[in-house]
Design a protein around this motif. Structure first.
Motif, PDB file in Angstrom:
ATOM      1  N   ILE A  62      43.614 -24.472 -15.201  1.00  0.00           N
ATOM      2  CA  ILE A  62      43.469 -23.667 -16.424  1.00  0.00           C
ATOM      3  C   ILE A  62      44.696 -22.786 -16.618  1.00  0.00           C
ATOM      4  N   VAL A  63      45.154 -22.159 -15.538  1.00  0.00           N
ATOM      5  CA  VAL A  63      46.334 -21.285 -15.617  1.00  0.00           C
ATOM      6  C   VAL A  63      47.591 -22.091 -15.935  1.00  0.00           C
ATOM      7  N   LEU A  64      47.753 -23.253 -15.289  1.00  0.00           N
ATOM      8  CA  LEU A  64      48.934 -24.078 -15.522  1.00  0.00           C
ATOM      9  C   LEU A  64      49.018 -24.573 -16.956  1.00  0.00           C
ATOM     10  N   VAL A  65      47.894 -24.966 -17.524  1.00  0.00           N
ATOM     11  CA  VAL A  65      47.888 -25.482 -18.896  1.00  0.00           C
ATOM     12  C   VAL A  65      48.045 -24.333 -19.884  1.00  0.00           C
ATOM     13  N   ASP A  66      47.401 -23.211 -19.610  1.00  0.00           N
ATOM     14  CA  ASP A  66      47.500 -22.004 -20.434  1.00  0.00           C
ATOM     15  C   ASP A  66      47.188 -22.265 -21.912  1.00  0.00           C
ATOM     16  N   ASP A  67      46.144 -23.050 -22.147  1.00  0.00           N
ATOM     17  CA  ASP A  67      45.701 -23.346 -23.513  1.00  0.00           C
ATOM     18  C   ASP A  67      44.183 -23.517 -23.478  1.00  0.00           C
ATOM     19  N   PRO A  68      43.435 -22.469 -23.871  1.00  0.00           N
ATOM     20  CA  PRO A  68      41.975 -22.527 -23.775  1.00  0.00           C
ATOM     21  C   PRO A  68      41.352 -23.713 -24.520  1.00  0.00           C
ATOM     22  N   ASP A  69      41.970 -24.138 -25.608  1.00  0.00           N
ATOM     23  CA  ASP A  69      41.423 -25.279 -26.349  1.00  0.00           C
ATOM     24  C   ASP A  69      41.501 -26.569 -25.527  1.00  0.00           C
ATOM     25  N   ARG A  70      42.519 -26.691 -24.687  1.00  0.00           N
ATOM     26  CA  ARG A  70      42.709 -27.903 -23.889  1.00  0.00           C
ATOM     27  C   ARG A  70      41.977 -27.853 -22.547  1.00  0.00           C
ATOM     28  N   THR A  71      41.518 -26.678 -22.140  1.00  0.00           N
ATOM     29  CA  THR A  71      40.888 -26.556 -20.812  1.00  0.00           C
ATOM     30  C   THR A  71      39.413 -26.165 -20.870  1.00  0.00           C
ATOM     31  N   ASP A  72      38.825 -26.236 -22.043  1.00  0.00           N
ATOM     32  CA  ASP A  72      37.424 -25.846 -22.192  1.00  0.00           C
ATOM     33  C   ASP A  72      36.512 -26.638 -21.253  1.00  0.00           C
ATOM     34  N   GLN A  73      36.752 -27.928 -21.099  1.00  0.00           N
ATOM     35  CA  GLN A  73      35.946 -28.765 -20.207  1.00  0.00           C
ATOM     36  C   GLN A  73      35.988 -28.279 -18.766  1.00  0.00           C
ATOM     37  N   LEU A  74      37.117 -27.759 -18.343  1.00  0.00           N
ATOM     38  CA  LEU A  74      37.271 -27.323 -16.951  1.00  0.00           C
ATOM     39  C   LEU A  74      36.388 -26.120 -16.638  1.00  0.00           C
ATOM     40  N   GLN A  75      36.253 -25.224 -17.587  1.00  0.00           N
ATOM     41  CA  GLN A  75      35.419 -24.041 -17.353  1.00  0.00           C
ATOM     42  C   GLN A  75      33.961 -24.426 -17.171  1.00  0.00           C
ATOM     43  N   GLY A  76      33.520 -25.462 -17.858  1.00  0.00           N
ATOM     44  CA  GLY A  76      32.149 -25.940 -17.695  1.00  0.00           C
ATOM     45  C   GLY A  76      31.887 -26.482 -16.294  1.00  0.00           C
ATOM     46  N   TRP A  77      32.933 -26.962 -15.647  1.00  0.00           N
ATOM     47  CA  TRP A  77      32.772 -27.516 -14.298  1.00  0.00           C
ATOM     48  C   TRP A  77      32.448 -26.442 -13.268  1.00  0.00           C
ATOM     49  N   THR A  78      32.922 -25.228 -13.462  1.00  0.00           N
ATOM     50  CA  THR A  78      32.581 -24.176 -12.494  1.00  0.00           C
ATOM     51  C   THR A  78      31.073 -23.932 -12.489  1.00  0.00           C
ATOM     52  N   ALA A  79      30.454 -23.988 -13.667  1.00  0.00           N
ATOM     53  CA  ALA A  79      28.997 -23.823 -13.742  1.00  0.00           C
ATOM     54  C   ALA A  79      28.287 -25.007 -13.093  1.00  0.00           C
ATOM     55  N   ARG A  80      28.775 -26.222 -13.315  1.00  0.00           N
ATOM     56  CA  ARG A  80      28.178 -27.400 -12.691  1.00  0.00           C
ATOM     57  C   ARG A  80      28.224 -27.291 -11.166  1.00  0.00           C
ATOM     58  N   LEU A  81      29.390 -26.926 -10.665  1.00  0.00           N
ATOM     59  CA  LEU A  81      29.552 -26.823  -9.210  1.00  0.00           C
ATOM     60  C   LEU A  81      28.678 -25.708  -8.639  1.00  0.00           C
ATOM     61  N   GLY A  82      28.546 -24.616  -9.369  1.00  0.00           N
ATOM     62  CA  GLY A  82      27.661 -23.534  -8.932  1.00  0.00           C
ATOM     63  C   GLY A  82      26.209 -23.982  -8.894  1.00  0.00           C
ATOM     64  N   ALA A  83      25.811 -24.779  -9.873  1.00  0.00           N
ATOM     65  CA  ALA A  83      24.435 -25.291  -9.896  1.00  0.00           C
ATOM     66  C   ALA A  83      24.188 -26.241  -8.725  1.00  0.00           C
ATOM     67  N   ILE A  84      25.161 -27.092  -8.438  1.00  0.00           N
ATOM     68  CA  ILE A  84      25.030 -28.010  -7.301  1.00  0.00           C
ATOM     69  C   ILE A  84      24.882 -27.218  -6.003  1.00  0.00           C
ATOM     70  N   LEU A  85      25.688 -26.179  -5.853  1.00  0.00           N
ATOM     71  CA  LEU A  85      25.613 -25.359  -4.639  1.00  0.00           C
ATOM     72  C   LEU A  85      24.268 -24.639  -4.545  1.00  0.00           C
ATOM     73  N   ALA A  86      23.766 -24.144  -5.671  1.00  0.00           N
ATOM     74  CA  ALA A  86      22.462 -23.468  -5.665  1.00  0.00           C
ATOM     75  C   ALA A  86      21.356 -24.435  -5.244  1.00  0.00           C
ATOM     76  N   ILE A  87      21.395 -25.653  -5.760  1.00  0.00           N
ATOM     77  CA  ILE A  87      20.394 -26.653  -5.378  1.00  0.00           C
ATOM     78  C   ILE A  87      20.548 -27.005  -3.900  1.00  0.00           C
ATOM     79  N   TRP A  88      21.792 -27.155  -3.457  1.00  0.00           N
ATOM     80  CA  TRP A  88      22.052 -27.492  -2.049  1.00  0.00           C
ATOM     81  C   TRP A  88      21.483 -26.424  -1.116  1.00  0.00           C
TER      82      TRP A  88
END
Length: 189
Positions: free
Chosen positions: A136-162
């Motif tokens: 996200i920092v390297l790209v520095d364009d929120p419009d192009r990295t929106d999908q990446l931010q959603g992955w942090t929530a996915r990974l957090g959910a996986i960890l919570a289930i684990w």
């Protein structure tokens, strides 16, 4: 395209691992086997490099970019234990090594095992989220990295289930299975 690279890296992981174990145990080339096994993490470096180059060349982050970060995180956290797992089995089968023990089935050893695996999952999540944030920092364009931010929530959910596995084994540890006696077997018939 990136999902294809991820699949190729997963195949590459197992090919390099199998080549290293084959060299070590079947061909008795200890140094070559060790060198090949040390190359296993290079698969992650290749995937990370391809992912960053793709984003730096103007690609909009997709599901594949997030999956690449997750794959690398889990590979970093679980890769060593996967190599050890395969090594134990190869050593047993081809070099007269001891029988692999497997995971504990009950009691405190199983609870410790589940917490250790959860710890690896937490490390995997931290590494993957770190890679996502770096992208996200390297790209520095929120419009192009929106999908990446959603992955942090996915990974957090996986960890919570684990986390349910070690919590369950802590609160309700399993007991060893009792062998069936002949009388109990006769009563069942």
């Amino acid at each position: 395209m990136l999902v294809t690279v991820i699949a190729a890296c997963e195949i590459g992981f197992w090919v390099v691992l199998l080549a290293g174990l084959t060299a070590r145990y079947l061909l008795r080339w200890r140094r070559t086997g060790a060198a090949l096994l040390l190359c296993v993490p290079l698969v992650d470096v290749v995937l990370l490099t391809v992912t960053v180059i793709d984003l730096r060349n103007g690609a909009t982050a997709s599901f594949g970019h997030g999956l690449a970060a997750a794959y690398i995180g889990y590979s970093v956290a679980f890769g060593h234990s996967m190599v050890r797992w395969a090594d134990e089995r190869f050593a047993h089968r081809f070099a007269g090594g001891p029988r692999p023990t497997g995971k504990p089935s009950h009691g405190r050893p199983r609870t410790r095992y589940e917490w250790r695996e959860f710890g690896k999952a937490a490390i995997a999540t931290a590494v993957a989220c770190g890679i996502l944030l770096l992208m996200i920092v390297l790209v520095d364009d929120p419009d192009r990295t929106d999908q990446l931010q959603g992955w942090t929530a996915r990974l957090g959910a996986i960890l919570a289930i684990w986390s349910l596995w070690p919590i369950t084994h802590t609160l309700w540890p399993s007991n060893p299975k009792k062998p069936r006696t002949q009388n109990a077997a006769k009563r069942m018939h």
